[in-house]
Design an enzyme around this catalytic site. Structure first.
Site, short mmCIF file in Angstrom:
data_model
loop_
_atom_site.label_atom_id
_atom_site.label_comp_id
_atom_site.label_asym_id
_atom_site.label_seq_id
_atom_site.Cartn_x
_atom_site.Cartn_y
_atom_site.Cartn_z
N ILE A 20 0.83 -1.20 0.00
CA ILE A 20 0.00 0.00 0.00
C ILE A 20 0.87 1.25 0.00
O ILE A 20 1.69 1.46 0.89
CB ILE A 20 -0.96 0.01 1.22
N LYS A 21 0.65 2.07 -1.04
CA LYS A 21 1.43 3.31 -1.17
C LYS A 21 0.81 4.38 -0.28
O LYS A 21 -0.38 4.70 -0.38
CB LYS A 21 1.40 3.78 -2.62
N ILE A 22 1.67 4.90 0.58
CA ILE A 22 1.22 5.89 1.57
C ILE A 22 2.07 7.14 1.38
O ILE A 22 3.31 7.05 1.33
CB ILE A 22 1.47 5.34 3.01
#
Ligand code: G3P
Length: 216
Positions: free
Chosen positions: A82-84
């Site tokens: 998950i890109k945060i």
């Protein structure tokens, strides 16, 4: 060095995969928007043949929203990362997601201190954007050198994804620095195989082989 493919275009990923060059995939909202298709459908198609991590980005700006989105995206496929975004709220989310064994990729990283914070928060990956730094007159690759060195100094497990790659020299320089991963746009991957002397060499070998054939 691992190669991720930086696109949401399923056909481009398939082509690179057939060439054996896909260790993972990175997407972002801009890349997904370019495709003009349903996000989840794209993601499921990619996951049907890519085994490595597939980065999917959240769009919330508060930690709670990011965590909720991350859990949802992580449920779509078995190999999500998950890109945060690199903010305090993002780092709070990374910490919680790490405790739940959800892989994270801290994105929009433009400084060594940001990368240090990402590692301390427990990010699986960090994505320094080198092309965008070059665009504003900085030396993007120096950031990669710094982050690789800092992570080695302290033995952080966070893997460095060299992102915002614009040309083959970026990949070459990142490899020399020992970066874990380069996320490569399909057009750049295509160019990496080319060398004019290879083309000239093939042409000459084939021409010479014609002469051999005539004699047998
Ligand atoms: O995946 C994010 C990153 O690679 C973006 O690249 O070319 O939009 O700076 P670019």
């Amino acid at each position: 060095m691992k190669f991720f493919i930086d696109t949401a275009n399923v056909e481009a990923i398939r082509k690179a995969h057939e060439r054996g060059m896909v260790d993972g995939v990175t997407t972002n909202p801009t890349l997904v928007a370019k495709e003009g298709r349903d996000f989840r459908q794209i993601v499921e198609e990619i996951a049907s043949f890519v085994e490595g991590p597939i980065s999917l980005e959240v769009v919330s700006e508060d930690a709670e929203g990011m965590i909720e989105e991350a859990r949802e995206l992580n449920g779509w496929i078995d190999n999500a990362a998950i890109k945060i975004p690199m903010t305090w709220e993002g780092l709070k989310a990374v910490r919680v997601l790490a405790s739940e064994d959800i892989k994270t990729n801290v994105t929009l990283c433009f400084s060594a201190n940001q990368a240090l914070l990402a590692a301390k928060a427990g990010a699986t990956f960090v994505s320094p954007f080198i092309g965008r730094l070059d665009d504003v007159g900085h030396t993007g690759m120096q950031l990669i050198a710094d982050v690789v060195q800092i992570y080695a100094n302290y033995g952080y497990d966070t893997e460095v994804i060299v992102a915002s790659i614009r040309h083959p020299i970026h990949v070459y320089e990142a490899a020399l620095l020992g970066a874990d991963i380069a996320t490569i746009p399909p057009a750049v991957l295509d160019k990496m195989v080319n060398h004019p002397l290879t083309d000239v060499g093939i042409k000459r070998f084939l021409a010479d082989w014609e002469r051999v054939k005539k004699k047998s």
